[in-house]
Write a protein that holds these residues in place. Sequence first.
Motif, PDB file in Angstrom:
ATOM      1  N   ARG A  20    -137.395 -52.345 -25.486  1.00  0.00           N
ATOM      2  CA  ARG A  20    -138.759 -52.967 -25.568  1.00  0.00           C
ATOM      3  C   ARG A  20    -139.389 -53.103 -23.963  1.00  0.00           C
ATOM      4  NH1 ARG A  20    -139.199 -59.137 -27.215  1.00  0.00           N
ATOM      5  NH2 ARG A  20    -138.764 -59.633 -25.329  1.00  0.00           N
ATOM      6  N   VAL A  21    -140.444 -52.558 -24.217  1.00  0.00           N
ATOM      7  CA  VAL A  21    -141.254 -52.539 -22.769  1.00  0.00           C
ATOM      8  C   VAL A  21    -142.129 -53.640 -22.865  1.00  0.00           C
ATOM      9  CG1 VAL A  21    -142.869 -51.189 -21.471  1.00  0.00           C
ATOM     10  CG2 VAL A  21    -141.086 -49.926 -22.696  1.00  0.00           C
ATOM     11  N   GLU A  22    -142.186 -54.488 -21.764  1.00  0.00           N
ATOM     12  CA  GLU A  22    -143.081 -55.469 -21.679  1.00  0.00           C
ATOM     13  C   GLU A  22    -144.457 -55.331 -21.387  1.00  0.00           C
ATOM     14  OE1 GLU A  22    -141.877 -58.158 -22.714  1.00  0.00           O
ATOM     15  OE2 GLU A  22    -139.939 -57.597 -22.869  1.00  0.00           O
ATOM     16  N   GLN A  23    -145.436 -55.420 -21.917  1.00  0.00           N
ATOM     17  CA  GLN A  23    -146.843 -55.007 -21.639  1.00  0.00           C
ATOM     18  C   GLN A  23    -147.518 -55.697 -20.669  1.00  0.00           C
ATOM     19  OE1 GLN A  23    -147.880 -52.168 -23.019  1.00  0.00           O
ATOM     20  NE2 GLN A  23    -145.896 -52.061 -24.368  1.00  0.00           N
ATOM     21  N   SER A  24    -147.867 -55.353 -19.511  1.00  0.00           N
ATOM     22  CA  SER A  24    -148.651 -56.037 -18.689  1.00  0.00           C
ATOM     23  C   SER A  24    -149.746 -56.619 -19.216  1.00  0.00           C
ATOM     24  CB  SER A  24    -148.706 -55.323 -17.090  1.00  0.00           C
ATOM     25  OG  SER A  24    -149.452 -55.903 -16.130  1.00  0.00           O
ATOM     26  N   VAL A  32    -140.774 -52.892 -30.084  1.00  0.00           N
ATOM     27  CA  VAL A  32    -139.177 -52.551 -30.047  1.00  0.00           C
ATOM     28  C   VAL A  32    -139.232 -51.300 -30.651  1.00  0.00           C
ATOM     29  CG1 VAL A  32    -136.743 -53.225 -30.623  1.00  0.00           C
ATOM     30  CG2 VAL A  32    -138.360 -54.961 -30.078  1.00  0.00           C
ATOM     31  N   ALA A  33    -138.377 -50.356 -29.951  1.00  0.00           N
ATOM     32  CA  ALA A  33    -138.174 -48.892 -30.582  1.00  0.00           C
ATOM     33  C   ALA A  33    -136.954 -48.412 -30.426  1.00  0.00           C
ATOM     34  CB  ALA A  33    -139.409 -47.903 -29.878  1.00  0.00           C
ATOM     35  N   ALA A  34    -136.336 -47.826 -31.465  1.00  0.00           N
ATOM     36  CA  ALA A  34    -135.019 -47.113 -31.354  1.00  0.00           C
ATOM     37  C   ALA A  34    -135.040 -46.121 -30.534  1.00  0.00           C
ATOM     38  CB  ALA A  34    -134.830 -46.691 -32.650  1.00  0.00           C
ATOM     39  N   VAL A  35    -133.895 -45.926 -29.902  1.00  0.00           N
ATOM     40  CA  VAL A  35    -133.880 -44.778 -28.926  1.00  0.00           C
ATOM     41  C   VAL A  35    -133.077 -43.526 -29.506  1.00  0.00           C
ATOM     42  CG1 VAL A  35    -132.843 -43.981 -26.574  1.00  0.00           C
ATOM     43  CG2 VAL A  35    -133.728 -46.250 -26.889  1.00  0.00           C
ATOM     44  N   THR A  37    -130.808 -39.911 -28.987  1.00  0.00           N
ATOM     45  CA  THR A  37    -130.222 -39.125 -28.166  1.00  0.00           C
ATOM     46  C   THR A  37    -129.707 -37.785 -28.960  1.00  0.00           C
ATOM     47  OG1 THR A  37    -129.161 -41.070 -27.060  1.00  0.00           O
ATOM     48  CG2 THR A  37    -127.985 -39.042 -26.906  1.00  0.00           C
ATOM     49  N   GLU A  38    -129.996 -37.010 -28.460  1.00  0.00           N
ATOM     50  CA  GLU A  38    -129.796 -35.617 -29.055  1.00  0.00           C
ATOM     51  C   GLU A  38    -130.242 -35.414 -30.456  1.00  0.00           C
ATOM     52  OE1 GLU A  38    -125.503 -34.255 -27.360  1.00  0.00           O
ATOM     53  OE2 GLU A  38    -125.586 -35.419 -29.219  1.00  0.00           O
ATOM     54  N   ASN A  39    -131.605 -35.906 -30.333  1.00  0.00           N
ATOM     55  CA  ASN A  39    -132.779 -35.889 -31.447  1.00  0.00           C
ATOM     56  C   ASN A  39    -132.230 -36.844 -32.665  1.00  0.00           C
ATOM     57  OD1 ASN A  39    -134.596 -33.855 -30.271  1.00  0.00           O
ATOM     58  ND2 ASN A  39    -133.223 -32.434 -30.866  1.00  0.00           N
ATOM     59  N   SER A  40    -131.254 -37.887 -32.401  1.00  0.00           N
ATOM     60  CA  SER A  40    -130.890 -38.523 -33.425  1.00  0.00           C
ATOM     61  C   SER A  40    -130.946 -40.144 -32.847  1.00  0.00           C
ATOM     62  CB  SER A  40    -129.653 -38.223 -34.126  1.00  0.00           C
ATOM     63  OG  SER A  40    -129.252 -39.223 -34.856  1.00  0.00           O
ATOM     64  N   ARG A  41    -131.212 -41.025 -33.734  1.00  0.00           N
ATOM     65  CA  ARG A  41    -131.060 -42.476 -33.141  1.00  0.00           C
ATOM     66  C   ARG A  41    -129.742 -43.161 -33.373  1.00  0.00           C
ATOM     67  NH1 ARG A  41    -135.104 -46.193 -36.561  1.00  0.00           N
ATOM     68  NH2 ARG A  41    -136.525 -44.835 -35.445  1.00  0.00           N
ATOM     69  N   TYR A  42    -128.851 -42.103 -33.956  1.00  0.00           N
ATOM     70  CA  TYR A  42    -127.226 -42.635 -34.298  1.00  0.00           C
ATOM     71  C   TYR A  42    -126.394 -41.650 -33.456  1.00  0.00           C
ATOM     72  CZ  TYR A  42    -130.319 -43.995 -38.158  1.00  0.00           C
ATOM     73  OH  TYR A  42    -131.255 -44.613 -38.911  1.00  0.00           O
ATOM     74  N   LEU A  43    -125.948 -42.307 -32.518  1.00  0.00           N
ATOM     75  CA  LEU A  43    -125.184 -41.593 -31.669  1.00  0.00           C
ATOM     76  C   LEU A  43    -123.714 -41.711 -32.085  1.00  0.00           C
ATOM     77  CD1 LEU A  43    -124.246 -40.182 -28.803  1.00  0.00           C
ATOM     78  CD2 LEU A  43    -123.983 -42.769 -27.937  1.00  0.00           C
ATOM     79  N   PRO A  44    -122.802 -40.489 -32.387  1.00  0.00           N
ATOM     80  CA  PRO A  44    -121.436 -40.663 -32.826  1.00  0.00           C
ATOM     81  C   PRO A  44    -120.751 -41.612 -31.890  1.00  0.00           C
ATOM     82  CG  PRO A  44    -122.242 -38.481 -33.357  1.00  0.00           C
ATOM     83  CD  PRO A  44    -123.218 -39.147 -32.356  1.00  0.00           C
ATOM     84  N   LEU A 358    -133.618 -57.253 -29.839  1.00  0.00           N
ATOM     85  CA  LEU A 358    -134.703 -57.476 -28.927  1.00  0.00           C
ATOM     86  C   LEU A 358    -135.893 -57.871 -29.651  1.00  0.00           C
ATOM     87  CD1 LEU A 358    -134.517 -53.837 -26.933  1.00  0.00           C
ATOM     88  CD2 LEU A 358    -133.577 -56.384 -26.184  1.00  0.00           C
ATOM     89  N   THR A 359    -135.865 -58.371 -30.820  1.00  0.00           N
ATOM     90  CA  THR A 359    -137.024 -58.687 -31.486  1.00  0.00           C
ATOM     91  C   THR A 359    -136.868 -60.574 -31.349  1.00  0.00           C
ATOM     92  OG1 THR A 359    -136.971 -57.134 -33.251  1.00  0.00           O
ATOM     93  CG2 THR A 359    -137.920 -58.927 -33.706  1.00  0.00           C
ATOM     94  N   ASP A 360    -137.991 -60.858 -30.841  1.00  0.00           N
ATOM     95  CA  ASP A 360    -138.401 -62.321 -30.970  1.00  0.00           C
ATOM     96  C   ASP A 360    -138.358 -62.878 -32.601  1.00  0.00           C
ATOM     97  OD1 ASP A 360    -137.990 -62.550 -28.135  1.00  0.00           O
ATOM     98  OD2 ASP A 360    -140.046 -62.085 -27.811  1.00  0.00           O
ATOM     99  N   PRO A 361    -137.835 -63.910 -32.839  1.00  0.00           N
ATOM    100  CA  PRO A 361    -137.942 -64.247 -34.312  1.00  0.00           C
ATOM    101  C   PRO A 361    -139.270 -65.148 -34.289  1.00  0.00           C
ATOM    102  CG  PRO A 361    -136.142 -65.774 -32.842  1.00  0.00           C
ATOM    103  CD  PRO A 361    -136.459 -64.534 -32.046  1.00  0.00           C
TER     104      PRO A 361
END
Length: 407
Positions: A20-24, A32-35, A37-44, A358-361
């Motif tokens: 999550r990037v804080e916007q100035s 919030v965005a998933a990352v 790795t190797e073109n997949s958000r699910y790293l073995p 990282l999600t604020d309720p």
Amino acid sequence: MSDWSLAIDFGTCFTTAAVRVEQSGAAGPGAVAAVETENSRYLPSLVCLDDDGRLLTGRAAVQLAAQRPERAEQHPKRALLRQPAVLLDDREVATVDLAAAVLARAADGARARRGGTAPARTVLTHPADWSPGDLDRLVEAARRAGLDAPDLLPEPVAAARFHAADAAPADGGAPIAVYDLGGGTVDIAVLRREADGFRAVAVAGDPDFGGRDLDQALFVLLRDRALDLDPGPWQRLWSDPAPAAAHQRSQLAREVTLAKESLSQTGTVYLAVPGYPDPFVVQGGEYRAAVTPALTASVGLLERTVARAGLTPDGLGAVVLCGAASLTPPVADLVAAWLGRMPDLAADPKAAVALGALTDPPAPPGPSAPGGPDTDVGSDRAGAEEPAARRWSVTHYPDEVDPELWF
């Protein structure tokens, strides 16, 4: 100072990360965005030792493990809990180092996305029933991965935050129950939304049941069918020490996992086993019959946890299913039979925990909300200074959670 935060959900089978990037100058926090790795958000989560003694992760680890399974730890998260070290080939490797390798790989993917800078804050999620000693090992793994002073958050709590932010105010502020069936554990949480977040009313978990056990149920069906037809090829496959046979066994294990996942969408799967001329057919009905007793027990844990919270199914605003194994067909049906209505499936069952960390309720609808607290228990925390890093006490939960636990 860095302007972004990192969350990592270290899973039994796959690990996910989110940023999550804080916007100035913006009115609120960034998205919030998933990352990937190797073109997949699910790293073995698998880790494998290479010829030079390095711990490999990701596709390289998966490829080498298929050829040299004796060098691989398939489930480093489970190993972290059960033993201080494992033997990979002829080398003893600390399980903390295995976990650190996975955490470092996930963090590296996030840092690359943010120009190589370090996060201002790191959140690590964990099963609900991990003890303080278990958490100590996770924190040490994070330290070895270059992630100091992480905040720790129970996985079902993170999933509840993700759901509440996505669904509010549809549930009217009533308590939320989360059923999180991952690769190696099932975790349950019942939470109330309050003035400064969520209060855990009851939390429970089973560290010895998850999606891998559903794989095993399908494997047993396949094994029994093969032995009934002709035991010779099966016995040779599993007793042959040659690398080619090891590769065949590894490939078959992957095919069983894919077949299990396919059964959530189709009624029949075909599994080819080396040594047999024709594929074996497994019907969805027989698979459901094989896994239903164990899944019924896990839903029983949900029922008991809700009851321990002093609630009935009618008092819940939502029951949220997350974790990849929650897609298994009997799960929703079993929960619905108890709940009296269909449960909610997280938008991304595998990534909901990392995103929710990282999600604020959302703010509660007010003190008179259905299912809200009887007193204004949030007022004594108004204006309280937040610590730099927090660890929530999650000693195994035979009873209700300490009412001072806040998320």
